[in-house]
Design a protein around this motif. Structure first.
Motif, PDB file in Angstrom:
ATOM      1  N   TRP A  31      -1.973  -8.126 -12.949  1.00  0.00           N
ATOM      2  CA  TRP A  31      -0.933  -7.998 -12.821  1.00  0.00           C
ATOM      3  C   TRP A  31      -0.095  -7.881 -11.807  1.00  0.00           C
ATOM      4  N   GLU A  59       2.774  -7.726  -9.053  1.00  0.00           N
ATOM      5  CA  GLU A  59       4.580  -6.798  -8.809  1.00  0.00           C
ATOM      6  C   GLU A  59       5.629  -8.263  -8.741  1.00  0.00           C
ATOM      7  N   TRP A 116       6.564  -9.394 -19.531  1.00  0.00           N
ATOM      8  CA  TRP A 116       6.963  -8.359 -18.282  1.00  0.00           C
ATOM      9  C   TRP A 116       6.054  -7.264 -18.771  1.00  0.00           C
ATOM     10  N   LYS A 117       5.009  -7.273 -17.600  1.00  0.00           N
ATOM     11  CA  LYS A 117       4.104  -6.105 -18.715  1.00  0.00           C
ATOM     12  C   LYS A 117       4.664  -4.718 -18.093  1.00  0.00           C
ATOM     13  N   GLU A 118       5.316  -4.553 -17.003  1.00  0.00           N
ATOM     14  CA  GLU A 118       6.647  -3.749 -16.788  1.00  0.00           C
ATOM     15  C   GLU A 118       7.871  -3.767 -16.947  1.00  0.00           C
TER      16      GLU A 118
END
Ligand code: PRX
Length: 632
Positions: free
Chosen positions: A229, A231, A28-30
């Motif tokens: 990236w 959501e 996960w990037k965030e």
């Protein structure tokens, strides 16, 4: 090792904790803020706020540890080509393709329609779309222009990626003319078409619109295109599938949940590890191709084998030789392919060294017990029947040998997979069936787990209306499949309860075939039904009433019209939709209110009691149908 009952229980009763753990299988990037948002059922949003990318998880994250390991193996027994791409090669090719797609004006969120044969560029194109956040919509290459046109019309793609031709049984099948014909019949056309020229059938290029992959690849070779990236709930792709109406549905899937679902299935169901090889014999145009040729195995760090050709050419031992050559550890195929092989059982099928192979997974249509037993005895490896749908994206029923080693039962795809709250309900009353061995409709309590259909693209209302009903205040998803559960909790699938048929593992809508046949000038009415077939599972049979009966009164007249009708279906939809039989009858059975009784016709074809004949307006019609079925 965990016990599966407990694993499953947790997935249903403590979904947040369960799926949060599974989510650590991907990058996960965030991080996500919330595991599940089910505030507006039946719409589920998984891993809310999490930011990731499918292509990153399939390729980039492996670059550090396995850049030189095999990622993609392409074998074409049609053209005699074999190519191997390491993760690093794939990384480069996908970035080049991504740069090309961007240069043609595609932006994040735009749709790209892919109509391609089984070649590496198809995989590059899918991954490149994911990389830049474009939504791909792959249309099965075996579909012809009318099927393609209706999908282009619906998807309104910004770009179409296609090729000069496919190849089947040594015969070149030009794709570009089919695409050009389809484009003539749509109201909104894409600004650009990218053509991969394999050198099989020189494509005629439309100036200003059509671009050559070969020349653009040269221009963008070595390009660096970072991942966009996204959501978690951003759509990753749409994939058309057939239902009860003649209009195919664009099943839309999310990004983060799909990545987690696939990574989890590779571990718990397919038991795959980095460095191993996965071989799914499906096509990229179907859901198995999306999940288990392209995304799933790569995410698991495995090599994936892309095969163009038939299972029987140059001989029926070919797939097993590929298992030996590429040390395939898990293979995924269809019951029909195995039944085809069984027809050749006397021809030294299994001479290859199959010691690398651990399990054979079969899905897409019911696996009859004799076929399951035959292949089990031949391979002496676990045969894992697994049941799922385009809508689910990954298995609903199977055995999760990666969690706990469990026995399969011949004829059954097994147990509910973690996350799927599967039940059987009575078709009439909607009440739950709790006693074993009683037939009902297989349903799943909402929310569906990660990776499943998010909605029908651009049509939330159709999504809810088609699949969901509210029973006792709870949203339930219908699979439209009949099933039973035995005393041990194993499910058996008994076929579809709607007008979808399954020919050699290919899901087809009878309405689409009927619409094509109605285009023939002498067809007054038509009913297409699926009839059980010992090789293909089911075949389509068309019953037709003629406008001018004298034209089909003689054997020669009827044969000529049948040929025209078959040609029409082949031209509109492609060979896979071609009915096995076309029968002219004086009338079709209908209820007093005029509803066509397809199930009654199907029962007659399969030699079963037609049932509810009291509702039929004119029961004598059935005798003529029975006569037509036995006459030819
Ligand atoms: O009727 C079921 C049948 O195929 C349908 C879904 O087809 P499709 O959307 O093309 O997805 C295929 C994914 C493998 C189901 O509604 N089906 C699929 N697998 C099985 C099956 N029927 C019986 N046994 C199976 N293992």
């Amino acid at each position: 090792m965990t016990n599966y009952t407990e694993f499953y229980r947790r997935s249903i009763e403590e979904p947040d904790a369960f799926w949060a753990e599974q989510a650590s299988l991907i990058d996960w990037k965030e991080p996500f803020e919330k595991v599940l948002d089910y505030d507006s059922p039946p719409f589920a949003r998984w891993f809310v706020g999490g930011v990731t990318n499918l292509c990153h998880n399939a390729i980039d994250r492996h670059i550090a540890n396995r850049a030189d390991q095999t990622a993609l193996i392409w074998v074409s027994t049609e053209t005699g080509q074999e190519e191997t791409y390491s993760f690093s090669d794939l990384h480069a090719e996908v970035q080049t393709m991504a740069a090309i797609i961007l240069s043609l004006g595609v932006k994040k969120g735009d749709r790209v329609l892919i109509y391609m044969p089984m070649i590496p560029q198809s995989v590059f194109a899918m991954l490149a779309c994911s990389r830049i956040g474009a939504v791909h919509s792959v249309v099965f290459g075996g579909f012809a222009s009318s099927s393609l046109a209706s999908r282009i019309e619906d998807a309104k793609p910004k770009l179409i990626i296609s090729a000069d031709a496919g190849c089947r049984a040594g015969k070149v099948i030009p794709y570009k003319p089919l695409l050009d014909e389809a484009l003539e019949h749509v109201s909104t056309r894409p600004a650009k078409v990218l053509i991969v020229d394999r050198g099989l059938a020189a494509p005629s290029m439309c100036e200003d619109r059509d671009e050559s992959y070969t020349s653009l690849r040269r221009e963008f070779l070595g390009a660096t295109v970072p991942c966009e990236w996204l959501e978690s709930s951003s759509p990753s792709y749409t994939l058309y599938t057939s239902g009860t109406t003649g209009t195919p549905k664009a099943v839309q899937r999310e990004t983060g949940g799909y990545a987690v679902a696939l990574a989890a299935s590779m571990k718990h169901i397919f038991c795959g590890s980095p460095g191993e090889t996965f071989f799914a014999t499906s096509d990229i145009g179907w859901v198995v191709g999306h999940s288990y040729i392209v995304y799933g195995p790569l995410m698991a760090g495995m090599g994936t084998l892309l095969y163009e050709g038939l299972p029987t050419r140059p001989d029926p031992g070919i797939w097993w030789r590929l298992v030996e050559k590429y040390k395939v550890t898990a293979m995924f195929s269809s019951p029909t392919a195995i039944r085809v092989m069984k027809q050749h059982e006397n021809e030294s099928l299994f001479e290859a060294d199959l010691s690398s192979l651990r399990s054979l997974y079969l899905a897409g249509e019911p696996l009859d017990a004799p076929t399951g037993k035959w292949i089990h005895d031949a391979l002496r490896k676990p045969i894992i029947d697994n049941y799922w749908q385009t809508e689910s994206g990954w298995p609903i029923l199977a055995v999760a040998n990666g969690v706990e080693r469990m026995n399969s039962k011949f004829g059954s795809p097994g147990l509910p997979m973690y996350g799927f709250a599967v039940r059987l309900i009575d078709n009439e009353t909607g009440e739950q069936i709790t006693v074993p061995n009683r037939k009902g409709i297989l349903i799943i309590d909402g929310p569906l787990p990660p990776g499943c259909i998010q909605t029908i693209a651009d049509d939330d209302e159709r999504f809810v209306r088609t699949y969901w009903s509210e029973i006792h205040g709870r949203y339930v998803y219908s699979t439209f499949d009949w099933g039973v559960r035995d005393e041990d909790g194993y499910y058996f699938i008994l076929g579809r309860a709607d007008d979808v048929i399954n020919v050699a593992g290919h899901r087809l809508g009878t309405r689409e075939i009927e619409e094509s046949i109605s285009g023939h000038p002498n067809v007054a009415e038509v009913a297409v039904v699926g009839v059980s077939d010992s090789l293909k599972g089911q075949v389509a049979v068309a019953f037709i009433t003629a406008k001018d009966r004298s034209a089909v009164a003689t054997g020669d007249g009827a044969s000529a019209q049948k040929r025209e009708i078959l040609k029409l279906v082949e031209r509109d939809l492609g060979g896979i939709a071609r009915p096995a039989r076309v029968l002219f009858v004086p009338a079709l059975p209908k209820t007093r209110s005029g509803k066509l009784l397809r199930r009654t016709i199907q029962a007659i074809c399969e030699g079963r009691e037609p049932g509810n004949v009291a509702t039929i307006e004119d029961p004598t019609v059935l005798e003529a149908i029975a006569e037509a079925v036995t006459a030819t």
